[in-house]
Design a protein around this motif. Structure first.
Motif, PDB file in Angstrom:
ATOM      1  N   PRO A  62       0.813  -1.218   0.000  1.00 26.81           N
ATOM      2  CA  PRO A  62       0.000   0.000   0.000  1.00 26.81           C
ATOM      3  C   PRO A  62       0.842   1.261   0.000  1.00 26.81           C
ATOM      4  CG  PRO A  62      -0.957  -1.607   1.482  1.00 26.81           C
ATOM      5  CD  PRO A  62       0.368  -2.173   1.042  1.00 26.81           C
TER       6      PRO A  62
ATOM      7  N   ASN B 136      -7.958   1.603  -1.164  1.00 25.15           N
ATOM      8  CA  ASN B 136      -9.314   1.344  -0.658  1.00 25.15           C
ATOM      9  C   ASN B 136      -9.410   0.059   0.154  1.00 25.15           C
ATOM     10  OD1 ASN B 136      -9.166  -0.673  -2.570  1.00 25.15           O
ATOM     11  ND2 ASN B 136     -10.991  -0.031  -3.712  1.00 25.15           N
ATOM     12  N   GLY B 137      -8.255  -0.473   0.567  1.00 25.04           N
ATOM     13  CA  GLY B 137      -8.239  -1.729   1.303  1.00 25.04           C
ATOM     14  C   GLY B 137      -8.008  -2.928   0.414  1.00 25.04           C
ATOM     15  N   ARG B 138      -8.210  -2.736  -0.882  1.00 26.09           N
ATOM     16  CA  ARG B 138      -8.000  -3.813  -1.851  1.00 26.09           C
ATOM     17  C   ARG B 138      -6.884  -3.474  -2.826  1.00 26.09           C
ATOM     18  NH1 ARG B 138      -6.696  -7.536  -4.257  1.00 26.09           N
ATOM     19  NH2 ARG B 138      -7.887  -9.021  -5.513  1.00 26.09           N
TER      20      ARG B 138
END
Length: 247
Positions: free
Chosen positions: A41, A222-224
């Protein structure tokens, strides 16, 4: 990037092919050796910074998303599906390293938005033929071939209009057009299978995309996966192009 700097302009069936071939060899070797790059990330100072991109139109985005889903089925579901509609893009220029919390009122965003508007207004819509996939040490790409000089003319004009704000890639020339469909984030489910899967799609025809506007954006995780967050949109001038950005 000054006006004297030029990218290679490719016809639909030639030009960039050799560069994509070299990428495939590097990607194949990295994947089979298990030393492929693993993304993580975005963090301040890292990749995924403020950028100008060409977003695909809805029809093109749907085609890219379908191929992305197929690729993930071979690579494994934990990798980033950056060919999904909310993420897919063709990068024109990165302007800085990742910086969290960038908003529309940011000074760089204001200057870059103005430069983008001027550059786009002076250029015609961009047309890319998307033909073939390639493997890289960090993921799977869809290969783009400009059908005329419009894409490279816009990239050069943007660099000129940015002036001092073009510093981040002043010594780096992006000489291919592509959309990365999958970014690797860890071990691959089936390395040999992935190499074979991409090799069988080196000439996959994904149609032509006509891009009618460019975007200044930041990336948000976005977490993905990182997804696009548009900060400014600039339509291209009429020039000799006729596209509406719906390809």
């Amino acid at each position: 990037m000054g006006s004297s700097e030029q990218r290679r302009v490719a016809e639909p069936v030639s030009g960039y092919g050799a560069a994509f071939d070299r990428l495939f060899v590097r990607g194949r070797d990295a994947v089979l050796a298990g030393n492929h790059y693993r993304d993580s990330p975005p963090v301040d100072g890292g990749r995924w910074g403020l950028s100008v991109v060409l977003p695909p139109g809805p029809a093109c985005a749907a085609r890219l998303a379908a191929v992305t889903a197929e690729a993930l089925a071979v690579a494994g579901p934990d990798h980033w599906p950056t060919g999904a509609p909310e993420a897919a893009h063709f990068t024109v220029r990165a302007l800085e390293a990742h910086r969290s919390g960038v908003r529309a009122g940011d000074p760089l965003v204001r200057r870059a938005s103005s430069a983008l508007l001027r550059a786009a207004a002076a250029c015609r819509p961009v047309r890319l033929v998307l033909r073939g996939l390639t493997l890289t040490p960090s993921g799977v790409m869809a290969c783009g071939y400009p059908v005329d000089p419009a894409a490279d003319e816009f990239a050069a004009r943007l660099g000129d209009e940015l002036g001092a704000d073009a510093w981040f890639e002043a010594d780096f020339t992006r000489d291919i057009w592509y959309a990365t469909l999958v970014h690797f984030t860890g071990p691959l489910r089936d390395p040999v299978g992935l190499v074979d899967w991409v090799a069988a799609r080196r000439d996959l025809h994904l149609g032509e995309v006509v891009v009618g506007a460019a975007e200044l954006l930041r990336f948000r995780f976005n977490g993905r996966q990182p997804v696009r967050v548009s900060l400014a949109r600039a339509p291209f001038g009429t020039g000799t192009g006729t596209g509406t950005g719906t390809g």
